[in-house]
Structures are given as structure tokens and as C-alpha cells.
Design an enzyme around this catalytic site. Structure first.
Site, PDB file in Angstrom:
ATOM      1  N   TYR A  54      48.313  47.754  42.369  1.00 23.15           N
ATOM      2  CA  TYR A  54      49.335  47.627  41.344  1.00 23.15           C
ATOM      3  C   TYR A  54      50.728  47.582  41.968  1.00 23.15           C
ATOM      4  O   TYR A  54      51.304  48.607  42.349  1.00 23.15           O
ATOM      5  CB  TYR A  54      49.251  48.784  40.353  1.00 23.15           C
ATOM      6  CG  TYR A  54      47.902  48.945  39.678  1.00 23.15           C
ATOM      7  CD1 TYR A  54      47.024  47.869  39.540  1.00 23.15           C
ATOM      8  CD2 TYR A  54      47.494  50.173  39.178  1.00 23.15           C
ATOM      9  CE1 TYR A  54      45.787  48.022  38.927  1.00 23.15           C
ATOM     10  CE2 TYR A  54      46.271  50.334  38.557  1.00 23.15           C
ATOM     11  CZ  TYR A  54      45.420  49.256  38.438  1.00 23.15           C
ATOM     12  OH  TYR A  54      44.199  49.417  37.830  1.00 23.15           O
ATOM     13  N   HIS A 138      37.374  49.970  43.717  1.00 22.06           N
ATOM     14  CA  HIS A 138      38.123  49.080  42.837  1.00 22.06           C
ATOM     15  C   HIS A 138      37.596  47.647  42.892  1.00 22.06           C
ATOM     16  O   HIS A 138      37.672  46.995  43.935  1.00 22.06           O
ATOM     17  CB  HIS A 138      39.607  49.103  43.239  1.00 22.06           C
ATOM     18  CG  HIS A 138      40.538  48.603  42.185  1.00 22.06           C
ATOM     19  ND1 HIS A 138      41.875  48.409  42.407  1.00 22.06           N
ATOM     20  CD2 HIS A 138      40.319  48.260  40.895  1.00 22.06           C
ATOM     21  CE1 HIS A 138      42.450  47.974  41.293  1.00 22.06           C
ATOM     22  NE2 HIS A 138      41.525  47.873  40.366  1.00 22.06           N
TER      23      HIS A 138
END
Length: 322
Positions: A54, A138
Site C-alpha cells: 500500500y 498477501h
């Protein structure tokens, strides 16, 4: 508060997703990012999720800075491994990957044991913390062999060493998450966009398996990236323009919500949180106003008659919520 699996890690019913304060799609100022986290705290949120992906680490830095105002024992924080950041001298920005930040780093897929430890160490440095509570693998969609051979065992070892308290995987699909639930000893899985008013695919196998195995589920993507927040032409569904049939379905759902005196946002959040496997609903926000709205909608009671009308009109092909 709910506990993630058998880990003892507690999470609030509503969780803060920090991709937005990592400049997802558009820039957010440092002050606005800080205010968003503070607003979440004021609303009772005590679980915060981030990732190196992010904003190429920006989300972790901003989240860590904002959380320093609060006692470490009072909140739960998670980050993710699998994308290791390396310094880059490339020009330009990272918008091709969805983030309005300079491309000063590049992502390297790495689910090796060494890569996971290095990625976690770097995350702790950016967060300014000596530990995180939860670590997720992830988006391992295209790396199944390495993940199950090296990545997952590495997380299991970190948990055994007490470096982290809970481990799991976070994905935008239900199939591989179901394999994690059935074939490993994860505490929690994070499933984005696959248990919503428009997509109940996670309810077929993943959620029942989680209940059976005592694994917690964190649901993200309650609004399917926008369509269920504000259905209108051009709205996004899973990060692309919504197909016409889904837009029409969402508009019909909103009309039903209007008749019952609630918002479609409130219904979308309530649907995600109702399943017994679900420990918390993770909502991304970039401003304090967005956080406050999410908290207000999350706290809005949804009448049983609303769910029944959705079922009667064929808009919701499931008996849940009851």
C-alpha cells in the site's frame, strides 16, 4: 471484541483498512491520513490493517505514526508479506499499481522464508513497532507451490517463536483461502470482495470450513470497491467499471433499502458481519469523514423485513442473514 481463532488476538467488529492512507488512486495529505486513523479510534475501532504494497510503504509509515498516540496494548495491527520492497531509481509514479506515490521502490514477489523475515523486519521499521499481532501472506494466487512449501511454514515458525501472535493469508478469492483453512493451522484468513451482497462465493465452502475448523475470517471489500457504496453509471465493481447487470441489481437493492429506511451501505456492512465465521469487517477509508460514515452505517440496525424482501425478489440467493 472477537478473538482470531485460538490465537488470543482480539479485534473490534469494525476494522480500519489502511490502503487509502497509502494514496490509493489519489493523494492524501499526512494530516488527513492522521485524522482518519484518529477518527477510527474515536469510533471504537481497535484493529488496523496495512501492507508494504500500500503506497510502497507509505501506509505503514502513516499508520504507525498515527497509532503512536495510543497504548500499544489497546489495539491490534496486521501487515502482510509476499511483496518485498527494493529501492529503485525509476522515475515517475506508482499509479500503474494503483498508488499515487513516487516509484522509489519496486515490489518483488518473495514468499521464501528469508524473504518473509526481511519483509516483516522492514515493516516493523516503517511502523515504528517492535511487533505486529497478525501477519498475512498477501495475494499468493500465482505462487502456491512456494507459499505452501516455504511461506506458510515460515509464518508458523514466527508464531512458534512468539514474533507474531496470529498468522493467515489475505486474498481476493475464496478457493485458495479454503485450502489454507483445511490444510494448514492458520488462525485467520482475510477474504476481500467474495462475501458481499453481490458475491457470496465465499459462503459456499470457505466460511463453512472456517466454522468447522475454528478459523476466523476477516471480510474486506464489503462494497465491492464502490458499487455497493454508491451504485450509479461508471461505479466500480472489483476495481473495474461495473457490468450493466450488476449495476441494475445494486440499484434494485438500494431501492429496497430506501423502502426500509436504511442505506445500501448499512445493508452491505451488516451482511458481511452476520456470518458466524466472520470476526470483523475491514473497511478502507482515507478521510475522517469516510471513517465516521462507515462507523455510523455499521451501527445501523437492518430490519429482518429488508433481508426477506431481498430473498423474495431474488436479489439475495441465501438464507443469511436470518
Amino acid at each position: 471484541m472477537s478473538t482470531l481463532g485460538r490465537s488470543g488476538v482480539e479485534v473490534s467488529p469494525l476494522a480500519f483498512g489502511a490502503a487509502g492512507i497509502g494514496n490509493l488512486y489519489t493523494e492524501v495529505g499526512d494530516d488527513a491520513a492522521h485524522e482518519a486513523v484518529s477518527a477510527a479510534w474515536e469510533a471504537g475501532v481497535r484493529y488496523f490493517d496495512t501492507a508494504p504494497h500500500y503506497g510502497l510503504g507509505l501506509s505503514e509509515r502513516r499508520l504507525g505514526a498515527a497509532l503512536r498516540e495510543f497504548p500499544r496494548s489497546a489495539y491490534t495491527v496486521s501487515t502482510k508479506v509476499g511483496r518485498r520492497l527494493e529501492a529503485s531509481d525509476a522515475d515517475g509514479d506508482d499509479l500503474a499499481n494503483g498508488f499515487a506515490v513516487p516509484a522509489r521502490h519496486r515490489r518483488v514477489w518473495d514468499f521464501s522464508a528469508d524473504g518473509i523475515r526481511r519483509t516483516l523486519d522492514a515493516s516493523l521499521e516503517r511502523l515504528g513497532l517492535d511487533r505486529v499481532d497478525v501477519v498475512y501472506l498477501h495475494d499468493p494466487d500465482d505462487h502456491a507451490e512456494q507459499v505452501f512449501r516455504e511461506g506458510y511454514p515460515a509464518l508458523e515458525k514466527l508464531r512458534a517463536e512468539g514474533v507474531v501472535s496470529a498468522i493467515g493469508a489475505g486474498m481476493n478469492q475464496a478457493g485458495m483461502l479454503t485450502r489454507f483453512v483445511r490444510d494448514t493451522d492458520v488462525d485467520v484468513v482475510l477474504c476481500a470482495g467474495r462475501y458481499t451482497l453481490l458475491d457470496q462465493s465465499a459462503g459456499v465452502e470457505l466460511l463453512p470450513a472456517a466454522v468447522e475448523r475454528g478459523v476466523s475470517v476477516v471480510i474486506g471489500g464489503a462494497f465491492n470497491s464502490g458499487l455497493l457504496a454508491d451504485p450509479k453509471p461508471g461505479a466500480t465493481y472489483n476495481y473495474s467499471e461495473a457490468p450493466t447487470d450488476l449495476l441494475e441489481r445494486a440499484l434494485r437493492m438500494r431501492a429496497v433499502a430506501d423502502r426500509h429506511g436504511i442505506s445500501l451501505r448499512a445493508a452491505a456492512l451488516a451482511f458481511c458481519s452476520a456470518h458466524p465465521a466472520v470476526a470483523t469487517v475491514l473497511v478502507g477509508a482515507r478521510t475522517a469523514a469516510e471513517v465516521r460514515d462507515c462507523a455510523e452505517q455499521f451501527g445501523t440496525p437492518v430490519p429482518a423485513a429488508f433481508w426477506q424482501e431481498l430473498r423474495d425478489t431474488g436479489l439475495l440467493p441465501t438464507e443469511e442473514p436470518s
